[in-house]
Design an enzyme around this catalytic site. Structure first.
Site, PDB file in Angstrom:
ATOM      1  N   LYS A  65      59.375 -45.896 -32.119  1.00 50.93           N
ATOM      2  CA  LYS A  65      60.349 -45.718 -33.210  1.00 50.93           C
ATOM      3  C   LYS A  65      61.253 -46.940 -33.409  1.00 50.93           C
ATOM      4  O   LYS A  65      61.631 -47.252 -34.533  1.00 50.93           O
ATOM      5  CB  LYS A  65      61.206 -44.472 -32.962  1.00 50.93           C
ATOM      6  CG  LYS A  65      60.434 -43.181 -33.155  1.00 50.93           C
ATOM      7  CD  LYS A  65      61.352 -41.971 -33.003  1.00 50.93           C
ATOM      8  CE  LYS A  65      60.546 -40.685 -33.124  1.00 50.93           C
ATOM      9  NZ  LYS A  65      61.389 -39.494 -33.056  1.00 50.93           N
ATOM     10  N   GLY A 128      69.269 -42.324 -26.172  1.00 52.49           N
ATOM     11  CA  GLY A 128      68.024 -43.039 -26.460  1.00 52.49           C
ATOM     12  C   GLY A 128      67.659 -42.880 -27.930  1.00 52.49           C
ATOM     13  O   GLY A 128      68.520 -42.565 -28.768  1.00 52.49           O
ATOM     14  N   MET A 218      66.089 -30.594 -28.170  1.00 51.20           N
ATOM     15  CA  MET A 218      65.197 -31.197 -29.168  1.00 51.20           C
ATOM     16  C   MET A 218      63.726 -31.042 -28.799  1.00 51.20           C
ATOM     17  O   MET A 218      62.858 -31.286 -29.618  1.00 51.20           O
ATOM     18  CB  MET A 218      65.523 -32.682 -29.336  1.00 51.20           C
ATOM     19  CG  MET A 218      66.805 -32.911 -30.089  1.00 51.20           C
ATOM     20  SD  MET A 218      66.836 -34.622 -30.638  1.00 51.20           S
ATOM     21  CE  MET A 218      68.564 -34.775 -30.990  1.00 51.20           C
TER      22      MET A 218
END
Ligand code: ATR
Length: 275
Positions: A65, A128, A218
């Site tokens: 990402k 992060g 998450m």
């Protein structure tokens, strides 16, 4: 047929192909969406090849990402703040990077779970890529405060510093803390660490939970189970990240196809399949 994919390493367990195929079916769109395992040093090459062969859009997952945000010709404001991107599109010769993780999280919490974030005290655990991807959108819901707690406190501080202007604008207090003393009685705590993947316990004390707090992980499936059980045992409302997964995909689908898919239906179908 328009071609899309998700790139990551590993990628075997990705549910994105199933989700996007279902979105396409339900909205009458014609597209193909595959998963692509990319070598750790081969992301830029893989992206270049995919788009050279006519690919229209690509989702990006760990660990690429950050590289995805740097690679693009144009990076959206939210992806710039995150310094991370999960959605690439190729339009008129320009590679565009965006980040739909924050919208996915907030749409799941506020839309699907019906939990309003305005005025709340939020604890975001981790600093992060996952945490960075959602902080800007969380601030835009105008909570009273967001405390970012991380094992490496400097990373939390740098994430908070990057979002300071947005925090001031939305009147949301932003704080960076260590994991041991992040404060107590939060209305919402969000686990964005990978600690469960290494078999470690929930990285914050139970005193962080106000009774009835929303405790969001998450992750989903077995990786979220420890956190969900812990939250329930301490009187919080647990929620896993399956809804975030579907909602971030819905935002990407909207960017690519200009159509908002029925994400709640697809989330219900996934929950039924996984149960
Ligand atoms: P992602 O893209 O999924 O966020 P990442 O960028 O590697 O993955 O970030 C992992 C996050 O989980 C970091 O906040 C990390 O803390 P550090 O910044 O101190 O490394 C956190 N993390 C990983 N394992 C952890 C553990 N055992 N206890 C607490 N935090 C942990």
């Amino acid at each position: 047929m328009d071609h899309y994919c998700v790139m990551g390493h590993p990628i075997g367990h990705s549910k994105s192909p199933w989700i996007h195929a279902r979105f396409a079916e339900l909205t009458g769109q014609s597209l193909q969406y595959d998963k692509q395992l990319v070598p750790l040093d081969g992301f830029a090459n893989a992206v270049q090849q995919f788009f050279a062969q006519g690919g229209r859009g690509c989702n990006v997952t760990a660990p690429f990402k950050f590289e995805a945000a740097r690679l693009a010709d144009h990076t959206s404001e939210r992806a710039q703040l995150a310094q991370a991107a999960n959605t690439l599109s190729f339009q008129d010769g320009t590679l565009r990077a965006d980040n739909t993780d924050g919208a996915g999280l907030v749409n799941d919490i506020q839309g699907n779970a019906g939990f309003d974030l305005a005025g709340r005290r939020i604890l975001l655990i981790g600093a992060g890529g996952a945490s960075a991807g959602v902080l800007a959108r969380l601030i835009e819901t105008q909570p009273a405060s967001i405390t970012v707690a991380n094992r490496t406190v400097e990373k939390a501080q740098s994430l908070v510093d990057r979002h300071a202007t947005l925090g001031l604008l939305q009147k949301t207090e932003l704080l960076a803390q260590a994991l041991k003393g992040p404060g107590a009685d939060f209305d919402v705590i969000i686990n964005a660490t990978t600690s469960s993947l290494g078999g470690d316990a929930v990285p914050v004390p139970a005193s962080t939970l106000k009774p009835g707090a929303l405790a969001y992980d998450m992750m989903y499936g077995p990786s979220a189970q420890g956190f969900m059980t812990w939250a329930k045992e301490h009187g919080a409302q647990p929620r896993d990240g399956l809804g975030m997964l579907v909602e971030q995909a819905a935002e990407a689908f909207l960017i690519w196809r200009g159509v908002r898919p029925p994400s709640q239906q697809v989330l219900s179908e996934m929950r039924a399949t996984l149960a």
